[in-house]
Design an enzyme around this catalytic site. Structure first.
Site, PDB file in Angstrom:
ATOM      1  N   SER A  63       0.797  -1.232   0.000  1.00 33.86           N
ATOM      2  CA  SER A  63       0.000   0.000   0.000  1.00 33.86           C
ATOM      3  C   SER A  63       0.828   1.280   0.000  1.00 33.86           C
ATOM      4  O   SER A  63       0.257   2.376  -0.055  1.00 33.86           O
ATOM      5  CB  SER A  63      -0.960   0.009   1.187  1.00 33.86           C
ATOM      6  N   LYS A  66      -0.016   3.671  -2.699  1.00 34.73           N
ATOM      7  CA  LYS A  66      -1.064   4.687  -2.571  1.00 34.73           C
ATOM      8  C   LYS A  66      -0.490   6.088  -2.355  1.00 34.73           C
ATOM      9  O   LYS A  66      -1.201   7.078  -2.540  1.00 34.73           O
ATOM     10  CB  LYS A  66      -2.007   4.314  -1.427  1.00 34.73           C
ATOM     11  N   SER A 126      -6.731   3.405   3.774  1.00 33.39           N
ATOM     12  CA  SER A 126      -5.945   2.584   2.849  1.00 33.39           C
ATOM     13  C   SER A 126      -6.843   1.738   1.952  1.00 33.39           C
ATOM     14  O   SER A 126      -6.555   0.570   1.665  1.00 33.39           O
ATOM     15  CB  SER A 126      -4.962   1.678   3.615  1.00 33.39           C
TER      16      SER A 126
END
Length: 389
Positions: A63, A66, A126
């Site tokens: 993640s 992101k 997230s």
């Protein structure tokens, strides 16, 4: 040894101690040992790497991807092509049901959600679903958005990074490095501060579901962490990018591939604490400040001012904060035409003849070519100087 000789020896030692300058040895220890696939500790202002291990190793980003998703959206907002209160219609592709075993915002097809809320879904929660929703809205499809992500990665000189999706779930070809993630976080703070401000938010509620920011350093009162992004997949392990301030100093820590949630938090804190304890960053020049002057040949001006294209900072161990030598190096001869902002030299800081930092010097003025007779005379002078060199 006789008592009289002892007294004389002690007296000599005392006189030596009184007359000698005070010297305080400051030792900079090695960085803490971390259980991680790779890590980097970077100063935000100078970009100096304070500590590293496998800093350029290509690793699964999870993640941390992101960060780039949010950066691209932030750049769209900054350019005026997108607004925080613009509404996005959620497609089937972005449905949270498509991500059953991963983090999500819990959005559904045909939901009408603002960019502002989707960004919180990406940054605080997230949410993989929120990433796809933003990607489709910005670029028409997730694959087109990924092309934008890689385009920005190239522009930011992220040398070890390749994105394949907008959220970071494991897939062939996706990778980044600790150094690239530190540079990306630095760029978010610099270029899209409104986006970075969201990283300090601890909680976000959507669809009657309250979720808390996974960066638990935000709750630690012993260190001033004001942003960061976690990541986890079975391939990547547990990772964390975080940024903290102490006084005028800001550090960025990237820890990738630790064995647990707890370890990514504790190891990031150890790394940041090490940087603040043993290093210091000082501003040594201001953008546009005149550092020196230089002779110009064959131009309508005979001299230019040399300055800095950006603020200059030095990050050094506290034991080296004094005793630096500064040298100005000019790329002679400087021959017109010269553009304003053109690099014509550099300033070098050294300690014990070892270079510790260097910043380019640029011309503060544009210089056009001079008259033909002036150019002819300067050519003659330069030719004679070359013979005597």
């Amino acid at each position: 040894m006789k008592p009289s000789l002892i007294r004389i020896t002690l007296a000599c030692l005392l006189l030596q101690a009184i007359s000698a300058p005070a010297v305080f040895a400051v030792v900079t220890p090695n960085p803490p040992q971390l259980q991680a696939k790779g890590y980097v500790l970077m100063d935000f202002q100078s970009g100096a790497i304070i500590a590293e291990q496998n800093a350029r190793m290509g690793l699964a980003p999870a993640s941390l991807t992101k960060l780039m998703t949010a950066y691209v959206v932030g750049q769209e907002i900054k350019s005026g092509r997108l607004g925080w209160e613009d509404t996005v219609t959620i497609s089937e592709n972005a449905w949270s049901a498509k991500f059953p075993d991963s983090s999500k915002m819990f959005i559904q097809p045909k939901d009408e959600i603002t960019i502002s809320n989707l960004m919180r879904g990406v940054i605080v929660q997230s949410g993989n679903d929120a990433c796809v929703a933003l990607a489709e809205h910005v670029a028409g499809s997730e694959s087109a958005f990924v092309a934008l992500m890689n385009g920005w990665a190239e522009k930011l000189n992220l040398q070890d990074t390749n994105f394949v999706n907008s959220h970071g779930l494991d897939i062939d070809g996706i990778q980044t490095s600790p150094t690239d993630m530190a540079v990306l976080m630095q760029s978010i703070i610099n270029d899209v501060p409104d986006v970075y401000a969201i990283y300090s938010e601890k909680v976000f509620k959507w669809n009657k579901i309250t979720q808390y920011n996974r960066n638990k350093l935000l709750w630690d009162n012993s260190i001033d962490v004001d942003g960061g992004k976690t990541g986890y997949t079975s391939n990547a392990g547990y990772s964390l990018v975080s940024s903290a301030k102490e006084g005028q100093m800001r550090l960025i820590s990237v820890v990738m591939g630790t064995p647990s949630k707890r370890s990514r938090i504790s190891q990031s804190k150890n790394l940041l604490s090490y940087g603040f304890r043993f290093f210091d960053t000082k501003q040594v020049a201001t953008q546009g400040e005149v550092e020196s002057t230089a002779k110009v040949w064959k131009g309508d001006l005979s001299e230019i001012e040399l300055g800095f294209a950006e603020d200059a900072y030095l990050t050094l161990p506290r034991s080296l904060s004094a005793g630096l030598d500064k040298t100005i190096v000019v790329n002679e001869p400087i021959i017109a035409p010269i553009e304003k902002g053109q690099v014509v030299g550099k300033v070098v800081w050294k300690h014990d003849d070892k270079t510790v930092a260097s910043y380019p010097l640029v011309s503060n003025q544009a210089v056009a070519e001079g008259s033909w007779i002036g150019k002819l005379w300067d050519s003659l002078v330069l030719w004679v100087k070359s013979l005597l060199a």
